[in-house]
Design a protein around this motif. Structure first.
Motif, PDB file in Angstrom:
ATOM      1  N   GLY A   9      -8.139 -10.036  -4.437  1.00 39.35           N
ATOM      2  CA  GLY A   9      -7.610  -8.863  -3.753  1.00 39.35           C
ATOM      3  C   GLY A   9      -7.809  -8.961  -2.253  1.00 39.35           C
ATOM      4  N   GLY A  10      -7.232  -7.996  -1.541  1.00 44.39           N
ATOM      5  CA  GLY A  10      -7.382  -7.984  -0.090  1.00 44.39           C
ATOM      6  C   GLY A  10      -6.335  -7.134   0.574  1.00 44.39           C
ATOM      7  N   LEU A  11      -6.235  -7.311   1.879  1.00 47.40           N
ATOM      8  CA  LEU A  11      -5.269  -6.580   2.701  1.00 47.40           C
ATOM      9  C   LEU A  11      -4.073  -7.487   2.975  1.00 47.40           C
ATOM     10  CD1 LEU A  11      -4.446  -4.187   4.553  1.00 47.40           C
ATOM     11  CD2 LEU A  11      -5.790  -5.300   6.364  1.00 47.40           C
ATOM     12  N   VAL A  12      -2.884  -6.979   2.746  1.00 49.99           N
ATOM     13  CA  VAL A  12      -1.673  -7.756   2.975  1.00 49.99           C
ATOM     14  C   VAL A  12      -0.607  -6.842   3.567  1.00 49.99           C
ATOM     15  CG1 VAL A  12      -0.823  -7.360   0.618  1.00 49.99           C
ATOM     16  CG2 VAL A  12      -0.052  -9.381   1.880  1.00 49.99           C
ATOM     17  N   GLN A  13       0.269  -7.406   4.360  1.00 48.56           N
ATOM     18  CA  GLN A  13       1.356  -6.627   4.966  1.00 48.56           C
ATOM     19  C   GLN A  13       2.474  -6.395   3.952  1.00 48.56           C
ATOM     20  OE1 GLN A  13       2.639  -8.598   8.545  1.00 48.56           O
ATOM     21  NE2 GLN A  13       0.962  -7.725   9.754  1.00 48.56           N
ATOM     22  N   PRO A  14       3.238  -5.342   4.121  1.00 47.94           N
ATOM     23  CA  PRO A  14       4.410  -5.130   3.253  1.00 47.94           C
ATOM     24  C   PRO A  14       5.316  -6.354   3.260  1.00 47.94           C
ATOM     25  CG  PRO A  14       3.983  -3.172   4.554  1.00 47.94           C
ATOM     26  CD  PRO A  14       3.048  -4.226   5.071  1.00 47.94           C
ATOM     27  N   GLY A  15       5.788  -6.727   2.069  1.00 49.40           N
ATOM     28  CA  GLY A  15       6.608  -7.919   1.908  1.00 49.40           C
ATOM     29  C   GLY A  15       5.810  -9.171   1.628  1.00 49.40           C
ATOM     30  N   GLY A  16       4.505  -9.087   1.752  1.00 45.69           N
ATOM     31  CA  GLY A  16       3.648 -10.241   1.528  1.00 45.69           C
ATOM     32  C   GLY A  16       3.332 -10.476   0.063  1.00 45.69           C
ATOM     33  N   SER A  17       2.485 -11.477  -0.174  1.00 44.32           N
ATOM     34  CA  SER A  17       2.125 -11.882  -1.527  1.00 44.32           C
ATOM     35  C   SER A  17       0.619 -12.013  -1.675  1.00 44.32           C
ATOM     36  CB  SER A  17       2.765 -13.239  -1.867  1.00 44.32           C
ATOM     37  OG  SER A  17       4.171 -13.164  -1.832  1.00 44.32           O
TER      38      SER A  17
END
Length: 120
Positions: A9-17
């Motif tokens: 898990g973690g922090l990801v930007q919209p559109g990311g994977s």
């Protein structure tokens, strides 16, 4: 006692994977199915994806075409590949393993969960 340990898990930007992993302490073949759920505060726990012992899978409508559940039966690990992530995918993702008792009634094991946050 069965142990399920999630990671990825973690922090990801919209559109990311992101790819989540769930390592089980016993053979995946000993379970009727493996699944990923997600929990958003204030909402009911939601089934995201489920993989049956012999391969059939199902997905929540909200993730179809974006998420893929897979398994490595040698490593006793289940994965959730999440693509095209949206802010509404933000949740704690929890691994689940299902067995059946002698009356064919299901019972479950749960992992601790891993936080996924989709935000810019």
């Amino acid at each position: 006692q069965v142990q399920l340990v999630e990671s990825g898990g973690g922090l990801v930007q919209p559109g990311g994977s992101l790819r989540l992993s769930c390592a089980a302490s016993e053979s995946l073949f000993s379970f009727e199915a493996m699944a990923w759920y997600r929990q958003i505060p204030g909402k009911e726990r939601e089934l995201v994806a489920r993989s049956a012992r012999w391969g059939s899978s199902k997905y929540a409508e909200s993730v179809k075409g974006r998420f893929t559940i897979s398994r490595d039966n040698v490593k006793n690990t289940v994965y959730l590949q999440m693509n095209s992530l949206k802010p509404e995918d933000t949740a704690v993702y929890i691994c689940n393993a299902e067995r059946r008792d002698t009356d064919n009634i299901p019972y479950y094991y749960w992992g601790q969960g891993t936080q996924v946050t989709v935000s810019s």
